[in-house]
Motif scaffolding. Structure first.
Motif, mmCIF file in Angstrom:
data_model
loop_
_atom_site.group_PDB
_atom_site.id
_atom_site.type_symbol
_atom_site.label_atom_id
_atom_site.label_comp_id
_atom_site.label_asym_id
_atom_site.label_seq_id
_atom_site.Cartn_x
_atom_site.Cartn_y
_atom_site.Cartn_z
ATOM 1 N N TRP A 145 -77.070 -25.727 -22.798
ATOM 2 C CA TRP A 145 -78.122 -24.992 -22.101
ATOM 3 C C TRP A 145 -78.933 -25.919 -21.199
ATOM 4 O O TRP A 145 -79.210 -25.602 -20.040
ATOM 5 C CB TRP A 145 -79.040 -24.271 -23.092
ATOM 6 N N PRO A 170 -76.054 -12.644 -17.704
ATOM 7 C CA PRO A 170 -75.670 -13.157 -19.028
ATOM 8 C C PRO A 170 -74.193 -13.533 -19.128
ATOM 9 O O PRO A 170 -73.852 -14.537 -19.767
ATOM 10 C CB PRO A 170 -76.028 -12.020 -19.981
ATOM 11 N N GLU A 171 -73.314 -12.754 -18.519
ATOM 12 C CA GLU A 171 -71.885 -13.058 -18.626
ATOM 13 C C GLU A 171 -71.538 -14.343 -17.877
ATOM 14 O O GLU A 171 -70.728 -15.149 -18.358
ATOM 15 C CB GLU A 171 -71.062 -11.883 -18.087
ATOM 16 N N ASP A 174 -72.883 -17.241 -19.972
ATOM 17 C CA ASP A 174 -72.032 -17.466 -21.147
ATOM 18 C C ASP A 174 -70.738 -18.173 -20.750
ATOM 19 O O ASP A 174 -70.247 -19.057 -21.468
ATOM 20 C CB ASP A 174 -71.715 -16.143 -21.836
ATOM 21 N N ARG A 178 -69.526 -21.864 -22.016
ATOM 22 C CA ARG A 178 -68.220 -22.113 -22.642
ATOM 23 C C ARG A 178 -67.519 -23.308 -21.989
ATOM 24 O O ARG A 178 -66.914 -24.139 -22.681
ATOM 25 C CB ARG A 178 -67.343 -20.862 -22.555
ATOM 26 N N ARG A 216 -78.100 -17.445 -28.938
ATOM 27 C CA ARG A 216 -76.971 -17.279 -28.021
ATOM 28 C C ARG A 216 -76.714 -18.513 -27.173
ATOM 29 O O ARG A 216 -75.557 -18.896 -26.964
ATOM 30 C CB ARG A 216 -77.243 -16.071 -27.117
ATOM 31 N N ILE A 217 -77.772 -19.159 -26.673
ATOM 32 C CA ILE A 217 -77.547 -20.219 -25.689
ATOM 33 C C ILE A 217 -77.825 -21.627 -26.218
ATOM 34 O O ILE A 217 -77.523 -22.602 -25.533
ATOM 35 C CB ILE A 217 -78.355 -19.971 -24.394
ATOM 36 N N ARG A 220 -75.436 -21.233 -30.886
ATOM 37 C CA ARG A 220 -74.011 -20.907 -30.830
ATOM 38 C C ARG A 220 -73.193 -21.974 -30.101
ATOM 39 O O ARG A 220 -72.154 -22.416 -30.617
ATOM 40 C CB ARG A 220 -73.820 -19.530 -30.196
#
Length: 349
Positions: A145, A170-171, A174, A178, A216-217, A220
């Protein structure tokens, strides 16, 4: 047989007669010999990619102070460069990054990114060959992040644009995370194979995030990095440092399989003790501004930290990195207090 480094014993969960001590950003920053060395490099990125110079910068504080661990001289923004984004440093202003490349193009670059960072592996090998066996060597990378905030905004800022991006796209975020997880895991595996005995993830900008966004960021991606590194056969312990996480640091400790959790300046005694009771080694949380200021308040705070957390596995450190104009004698005084051996602010050998 050489003694197991004190840092590794602490990360294995031991409560020691005194905690190991090292400081974030101890390599360079406040040392005159570092400033002199820095003049020999064309620019900061070139400095990081020069194993001879970077190894010297890593070892300089180890010659001055009896730190229990060295941290490799590098920067968290080397990965964006290895993925194809332009990165440079403006004197007196900090990092600048070019336009964010297409995510798919960066994903294709992940496999070859570690080779572009091979100089950091050579730096680690050089340092490990020279460092005493009872002093540990730490490798590191930026949290996905934090690195993403620079990649999105192109510079250091208050991260408002990056946080807005996280909500609006968001997509895309993400997908970027990744890519950074995969590149970071490969990078850390290389560091461990080159001599790093512990690995730290610096999530410098973990503050201001809602609980679900933090999971989430931050949590994970960190969990995914550790899992990938472990799957590659690396057993070096991890320290996760979600600076600014506040109360969410306990969520982080439950969610991410790191051995150590870095605490920032705001961490309470109770939070640290709960983390220790839950099986985590804690690290931190001396205020770097207090280290710079010195005086009786610094002495009192050092004593309080040793008292409140010395009954469990603990690594003495700062809540953020050493500030460049920190007096060397203040560092010497704190290290001497922690180690129980008076340390003179000696000139480098």
């Amino acid at each position: 047989m050489s003694e197991t480094p004190r840092l590794l014993r602490a990360l294995a969960g031991e409560t020691l007669d005194r905690p190991p001590v090292w400081f974030m950003r101890q390599a360079g920053r406040s040392l005159p010999e570092y400033l002199e060395l820095r003049t020999q490099a064309k620019d900061f990125i070139s400095f990081c990619h020069n194993p001879e110079m970077a190894a010297e910068a890593t070892l300089q504080p180890m010659r001055r102070f009896p730190m229990d661990a060295a941290i490799v001289f590098a920067d968290i923004l080397l990965i964006p460069g290895a993925l194809g984004q332009e990165v440079w440093f403006e004197k007196g202003e900090g990092p600048r990054l070019g336009e964010l490349p297409e995510i798919a193009r960066m994903a294709d670059a992940v496999e070859g990114s570690t080779a572009k960072l091979s100089a950091i592996g050579e730096t680690l090998a050089r340092v490990r060959a020279e460092l005493e066996p009872d002093r540990a060597l730490i490798g590191f990378a930026g949290g996905p992040w934090t690195v993403a905030t620079y990649m999105i905004e192109g510079r250091s800022s208050n991260r408002e644009a990056a946080r807005t991006f996280a909500y609006e796209h968001p997509e895309t975020l993400d997908a970027l995370l990744r890519v950074l997880v995969d590149a970071t895991a490969r990078y850390l595996v290389m560091q461990a194979n080159s001599g790093a005995q512990a690995l730290q993830i610096f999530e410098s900008w973990a503050e201001g995030l809602a609980e679900d966004v933090f999971e989430r960021i931050v949590s994970r991606p960190h969990r995914a990095i550790v899992e990938q590194v472990r799957a590659a056969g690396v057993t070096a312990p991890f320290i996760g440092f979600p600076r600014g996480a506040g109360a969410l640091v306990e969520n982080y400790a439950r969610a991410v399989p790191v051995e150590g959790v870095g605490l920032d300046t705001q961490a309470s005694a109770a939070v640290g003790q709960r983390l220790q009771a839950g099986g985590k080694t804690i690290q931190g949380a001396l205020d770097n501004l207090l280290l710079r200021a010195g005086g009786p308040a610094l002495d009192a705070r050092v004593g309080a930290l040793l008292e409140q957390w010395g009954g469990g596995p603990y690594i003495f450190n700062l809540g953020h990195g050493v500030i460049p104009d920190t007096p060397i004698e203040h560092i010497a005084r704190v290290v001497g207090r922690v180690t129980g051996k008076p340390v003179k602010a000696m000139a480098a050998e």
